[in-house]
Each structure stands twice: as C-alpha cells, then as structure tokens.
Design a protein around this motif. Structure first.
Motif, mmCIF file in Angstrom:
data_model
loop_
_atom_site.group_PDB
_atom_site.id
_atom_site.type_symbol
_atom_site.label_atom_id
_atom_site.label_comp_id
_atom_site.label_asym_id
_atom_site.label_seq_id
_atom_site.Cartn_x
_atom_site.Cartn_y
_atom_site.Cartn_z
ATOM 1 N N ILE A 41 0.865 -1.178 0.000
ATOM 2 C CA ILE A 41 0.000 0.000 0.000
ATOM 3 C C ILE A 41 0.901 1.227 0.000
ATOM 4 C CG2 ILE A 41 -1.761 1.310 1.245
ATOM 5 C CD1 ILE A 41 -2.707 -1.314 2.482
ATOM 6 N N THR A 42 0.676 2.133 -0.957
ATOM 7 C CA THR A 42 1.590 3.259 -1.106
ATOM 8 C C THR A 42 0.889 4.445 -1.763
ATOM 9 O OG1 THR A 42 3.824 3.847 -1.854
ATOM 10 C CG2 THR A 42 2.453 2.575 -3.387
ATOM 11 N N SER A 43 1.602 5.555 -1.855
ATOM 12 C CA SER A 43 1.066 6.768 -2.461
ATOM 13 C C SER A 43 0.970 6.638 -3.977
ATOM 14 C CB SER A 43 1.971 7.959 -2.110
ATOM 15 O OG SER A 43 1.571 9.119 -2.801
ATOM 16 N N ASP A 44 -0.008 7.319 -4.545
ATOM 17 C CA ASP A 44 -0.191 7.300 -6.000
ATOM 18 C C ASP A 44 0.610 8.393 -6.698
ATOM 19 O OD1 ASP A 44 -1.539 9.583 -5.275
ATOM 20 O OD2 ASP A 44 -3.384 9.115 -6.362
ATOM 21 N N ARG A 45 1.506 9.032 -5.957
ATOM 22 C CA ARG A 45 2.332 10.115 -6.522
ATOM 23 C C ARG A 45 3.703 10.112 -5.867
ATOM 24 N NH1 ARG A 45 -2.079 14.179 -5.280
ATOM 25 N NH2 ARG A 45 -3.168 12.227 -5.695
ATOM 26 N N ASP A 46 4.648 10.797 -6.494
ATOM 27 C CA ASP A 46 6.009 10.841 -5.981
ATOM 28 C C ASP A 46 6.137 11.904 -4.887
ATOM 29 O OD1 ASP A 46 8.656 10.162 -5.705
ATOM 30 O OD2 ASP A 46 9.154 10.408 -7.823
ATOM 31 N N LEU A 47 7.236 11.862 -4.185
ATOM 32 C CA LEU A 47 7.504 12.787 -3.088
ATOM 33 C C LEU A 47 7.400 14.236 -3.560
ATOM 34 C CD1 LEU A 47 8.556 13.227 -0.145
ATOM 35 C CD2 LEU A 47 10.867 13.159 -1.115
ATOM 36 N N GLY A 48 6.545 15.018 -2.911
ATOM 37 C CA GLY A 48 6.398 16.433 -3.227
ATOM 38 C C GLY A 48 5.500 16.748 -4.397
ATOM 39 N N ILE A 56 -1.081 4.742 -14.181
ATOM 40 C CA ILE A 56 -1.172 3.787 -13.079
ATOM 41 C C ILE A 56 -2.589 3.814 -12.527
ATOM 42 C CG2 ILE A 56 -0.524 3.412 -10.653
ATOM 43 C CD1 ILE A 56 2.313 3.814 -11.371
ATOM 44 N N GLU A 57 -3.196 2.646 -12.424
ATOM 45 C CA GLU A 57 -4.548 2.560 -11.878
ATOM 46 C C GLU A 57 -4.500 2.726 -10.362
ATOM 47 O OE1 GLU A 57 -7.317 -0.383 -13.973
ATOM 48 O OE2 GLU A 57 -5.334 -1.293 -14.216
ATOM 49 N N VAL A 58 -5.437 3.481 -9.828
ATOM 50 C CA VAL A 58 -5.437 3.756 -8.387
ATOM 51 C C VAL A 58 -6.634 3.097 -7.708
ATOM 52 C CG1 VAL A 58 -4.216 5.940 -8.722
ATOM 53 C CG2 VAL A 58 -6.718 5.926 -8.648
ATOM 54 N N ASP A 59 -6.510 2.950 -6.397
ATOM 55 C CA ASP A 59 -7.571 2.402 -5.545
ATOM 56 C C ASP A 59 -8.034 1.013 -5.971
ATOM 57 O OD1 ASP A 59 -7.637 4.568 -3.763
ATOM 58 O OD2 ASP A 59 -8.879 5.720 -5.134
ATOM 59 N N LYS A 60 -7.076 0.221 -6.418
ATOM 60 C CA LYS A 60 -7.322 -1.189 -6.708
ATOM 61 C C LYS A 60 -5.983 -1.910 -6.703
ATOM 62 C CE LYS A 60 -8.301 -2.464 -10.890
ATOM 63 N NZ LYS A 60 -8.920 -2.595 -12.238
ATOM 64 N N TRP A 61 -6.020 -3.203 -6.456
ATOM 65 C CA TRP A 61 -4.779 -3.990 -6.452
ATOM 66 C C TRP A 61 -4.357 -4.283 -7.884
ATOM 67 C CZ3 TRP A 61 -2.033 -4.373 -2.208
ATOM 68 C CH2 TRP A 61 -2.673 -4.300 -0.967
ATOM 69 N N ILE A 62 -3.106 -3.937 -8.206
ATOM 70 C CA ILE A 62 -2.567 -4.217 -9.535
ATOM 71 C C ILE A 62 -1.213 -4.906 -9.385
ATOM 72 C CG2 ILE A 62 -3.785 -2.307 -10.649
ATOM 73 C CD1 ILE A 62 -1.176 -0.725 -10.606
ATOM 74 N N SER A 63 -0.836 -5.664 -10.395
ATOM 75 C CA SER A 63 0.457 -6.367 -10.375
ATOM 76 C C SER A 63 1.567 -5.436 -10.849
ATOM 77 C CB SER A 63 0.395 -7.606 -11.275
ATOM 78 O OG SER A 63 -0.544 -8.535 -10.794
ATOM 79 N N VAL A 64 2.601 -5.293 -10.028
ATOM 80 C CA VAL A 64 3.753 -4.447 -10.360
ATOM 81 C C VAL A 64 5.019 -5.171 -9.922
ATOM 82 C CG1 VAL A 64 4.907 -2.219 -10.042
ATOM 83 C CG2 VAL A 64 2.402 -2.347 -10.001
ATOM 84 N N ASN A 65 5.792 -5.653 -10.892
ATOM 85 C CA ASN A 65 7.114 -6.228 -10.604
ATOM 86 C C ASN A 65 7.106 -7.194 -9.423
ATOM 87 O OD1 ASN A 65 8.010 -4.568 -12.652
ATOM 88 N ND2 ASN A 65 8.706 -2.950 -11.282
ATOM 89 N N HIS A 66 6.416 -8.288 -9.538
ATOM 90 C CA HIS A 66 6.412 -9.378 -8.554
ATOM 91 C C HIS A 66 5.648 -9.062 -7.275
ATOM 92 C CE1 HIS A 66 9.456 -11.135 -11.138
ATOM 93 N NE2 HIS A 66 10.249 -10.106 -10.947
ATOM 94 N N ALA A 67 4.867 -8.002 -7.244
ATOM 95 C CA ALA A 67 4.071 -7.678 -6.064
ATOM 96 C C ALA A 67 2.697 -7.184 -6.495
ATOM 97 C CB ALA A 67 4.778 -6.611 -5.222
ATOM 98 N N LYS A 68 1.743 -7.239 -5.591
ATOM 99 C CA LYS A 68 0.452 -6.599 -5.774
ATOM 100 C C LYS A 68 0.516 -5.248 -5.066
ATOM 101 C CE LYS A 68 -1.752 -10.073 -7.785
ATOM 102 N NZ LYS A 68 -2.298 -10.005 -9.160
ATOM 103 N N VAL A 69 0.200 -4.178 -5.806
ATOM 104 C CA VAL A 69 0.355 -2.826 -5.260
ATOM 105 C C VAL A 69 -0.985 -2.096 -5.286
ATOM 106 C CG1 VAL A 69 1.626 -0.648 -5.415
ATOM 107 C CG2 VAL A 69 2.741 -2.796 -6.092
#
Length: 387
Positions: A41-48, A56-69
């Motif tokens: 679980i993480t932010s949908d944007r970069d620092l600042g 990038i799809e938000v507010d749903k689980w998506i596959s990203v490099n060997h993890a569900k994000v």
C-alpha cells in the motif's frame, strides 16, 4: 502456501524522488518474491508531487514487478478506508516502513491495539529515523511523539527491523531498551555477474565529483559545498537529486555563488534509476557528507560505478580506507575532508584506475550475501509470532 506480507510505505515504484527506502523495498521484493507473496500500500504520486503518476490505476490492487500494489491518494486516505483495505486479506505479516508516519504506521498499530487487525506478526523498519542526525531535525516534535508512543505502549509486540548494529543501538538508546530487534542488512540488486567497465580520463590537478541524493538538510550538501570553498584545484561538482527543501537549496545556492572560479558546480536535476550507473561512470569520486543513513543505496551504487567515495562516518559503510576504496570521515573535521579531496585530485590515470576497480570489486562483494537473504526469510516467517 506462501506467507502474505503486507508492506506499508510512503513511496514505491516508479518513485524517483523518495530515495533509498524505495530502492530497499524494490530490492526486497525482487529477491524474495519466490518465497513470499508481497502486497504494498503506497502513495499514488512521488515525493512532493501534487499529481499522481501517469498510467497507473489507483484504488485497486494491480500487479507491479512481482508484487500486488495498491496506489492511493494519501490526502484522501481516511481511517475507515485504510482499515477496509487492511482487512481485505488475511496477512501473515504487516511490515511498516516509518516510525513517524501517521497513516502508514501509527494508525495500523492503533488498529492492532484495538484488535481490529490481528496479524501474526508486525515488523517496523524505521529506516534511519532514530539516527542522531535524523532526530536532530524537528527534534521537539519527534521527541514528544516518542514519549507518547512509549507511554501508550503503541509498539507492544512489534518486532523492530534494524539494518545494522548501529541502527539497533540508536533505536534502543532513543526509544526503549526492552524491544525485540532483528538485524537484516538491506538487500541490493544482483550484481554478481556485473563486470568492471569504467573508462574515464583522469589527469593530475583536476577532479570530477558527483553527489546523488535528495537536496535536504539530512544529506548535508551545504557542508560539502563549504568544504570545496578552500580548494585551489580544478574541480567539477555534479549534483543530482530532487530539491526536497527549497529553503535549504537557497542556502546552497548562496555558497555556490561565492565559490572560487576553479570550482564548477552543475545542478543536473532528478536522475532516473536506470541512468545512475552511467552518471557514476562519468565521474571520479562520490561525495556525500550525510548526517545519517541506515544503509546508503547511493553509496553502494557509487562503488559499483567505479567511484571511490568520500562519505561521513554516519553510515554502515565504515573502514573504507583499509579497502583502498575511499574514506568515511568525521563531520567535525573539514580540513581532513579537504585533504582527501586533494588526494584524489593528485591521482594519476594509473593510480585512479586501480582505485576505481577496487571500489567496484568491493561494492560487488558487499552486494547481496546469502546471510542477508536468510535473515529476511526468518524475519518474514512465522517464527517469533505473538498471540
């Protein structure tokens, strides 16, 4: 069946501004995804940033490099929404990556204390937040929260993840001596098959220095610039990294404007991860007088880029001179730091080539070791569970 590990972190891929913690978690997933199922679980944007990442799809689980994000807008992540996401699956382990984050550390611990969540294990990685340098910034606010957390026993039954013995000692000294602490060194990418390929001209009397890090008081760029003030040699100082603290950068600019003409400073902005090695190969020395690092991915990358380093003694990278790959120096002695810069200035091509290759080989040797992989397997296993 694999253990399900839920990671809560302020930033994740494709972040390029949030520094080492992002790299730490990416490397963790890449190295251990065969052993564990990772959910992040993480932010949908970069620092600042005010806007989310594109594509990038938000507010749903998506596959990203060997993890569900699960990417979400941190400004809209209310208590009820966070609890709902946390309860979607039955996680074996919850892995927190900040001591001070309200939404991604304090609230989950509150849910556990209220028995709204019942993971088998909770792990907290403070990511260097208990170093003397880190606690020295906004110290009143931080110390007040530490006292409150101790009083309410917020971290009861939490396993603390330290990446080295120094971080463990800092946590014990600044938080509590009666805690369960596990040491597991940060993982890197797999560099075992990488070859040394640096070809960079080096003449006596000149030097190309590189800084790759956030522009923030913690990284101490201002002292690095002040050290260069007294140099009489021809030095090019290449700075890469996001300006996280604009007022601090203004202080740096003030010094840059009065540096002698033999010192050329270039601010090159933000650098993508896949460009780092190329930049390092085009510079002679890596320079980072950080106030504290729990690991220092930039230092690891610098060595692998064939850059000997001049760094502070506030990182796990110690006794570098014995390996002939640079120096880890006290921040109290600018004169000694200047002397080491002059040492590199005076190196010939042959001398530099030898030291550059030693730096690469040392960085390669210190990248993922089997004992580090084993430490994480134990950390995320069902061992040491609490009721």
């Amino acid at each position: 069946m694999k253990n399900k590990v839920l990671i809560l972190t302020g930033y994740y891929y494709p972040s390029i501004k949030a520094g080492g913690p992002v790299r730490s978690i990416i490397n963790l997933v890449e190295n251990l995804s065969n052993e564990f199922d990772f959910y992040i679980i993480t932010s949908d944007r970069d620092l600042g940033d005010c806007k989310p990442y594109s594509n990038i799809e938000v507010d749903k689980w998506i596959s990203v490099n060997h993890a569900k994000v699960y990417y979400t807008d941190p400004t809209k992540l209310k208590m009820s929404k966070l609890l709902s996401i946390l309860k979607e699956k039955d996680y074996n382990v919850i892995y927190l990556n900040s001591f001070f984050s309200f939404k991604l550390s304090i609230l989950p611990l509150f849910f556990v204390r209220m028995q709204l969540l019942k993971p088998k294990k909770i792990i907290l990685a403070p990511r260097g937040q208990f170093s003397n340098g880190a606690l020295g910034l906004k110290s009143i606010k931080k110390n007040a929260f530490i006292r409150l957390a101790r009083f309410f026993r917020l971290h009861k039954n939490v396993i603390w993840h330290s990446t080295n013995i120094l971080e463990k000692e800092n946590i014990i000294k600044n938080y509590n001596s009666k805690i369960d602490t596990v040491i597991a060194n940060n993982l890197t990418r797999n560099y075992k098959e990488l070859n040394f390929e640096k070809q960079l001209t080096k003449t006596k009397g000149s030097l190309k220095i590189v800084y790759i890090s956030r522009i923030h008081p913690m990284k101490n760029l201002l002292q690095a610039l002040n050290v260069l003030m007294n140099s009489n040699d021809n030095i090019t100082f290449n700075i890469f990294g996001p300006i996280e603290d604009s007022s601090y950068w203004d202080e740096c600019l003030t010094v840059i404007k009065v540096l002698p003409k033999n010192i050329t400073v270039n601010y090159n902005g933000i650098i993508n991860n896949d460009e780092v090695n190329k930049v390092l190969k085009s510079n002679h020395v890596f320079f980072l007088l950080t106030l504290g690092e729990n690991f220092g991915h930039a230092i690891s990358e610098a060595l692998l880029g064939g850059c000997p380093v001049i760094i502070s003694d506030q990182t796990p990278w110690r006794n570098l001179n014995s390996e002939n790959v640079g120096w880890d120096l006290s921040l109290e002695n600018n004169e000694e730091i200047s002397e080491k810069i002059d040492f590199f200035v005076q190196l010939s091509q042959l001398e530099y080539n030898k030291m550059s290759e030693l730096a690469f080989l040392y960085g390669q040797k210190e990248s993922n070791q089997e004992k580090d992989i084993v430490s994480y397997k134990r950390l995320f296993s069902n061992e040491n569970c609490y009721e």
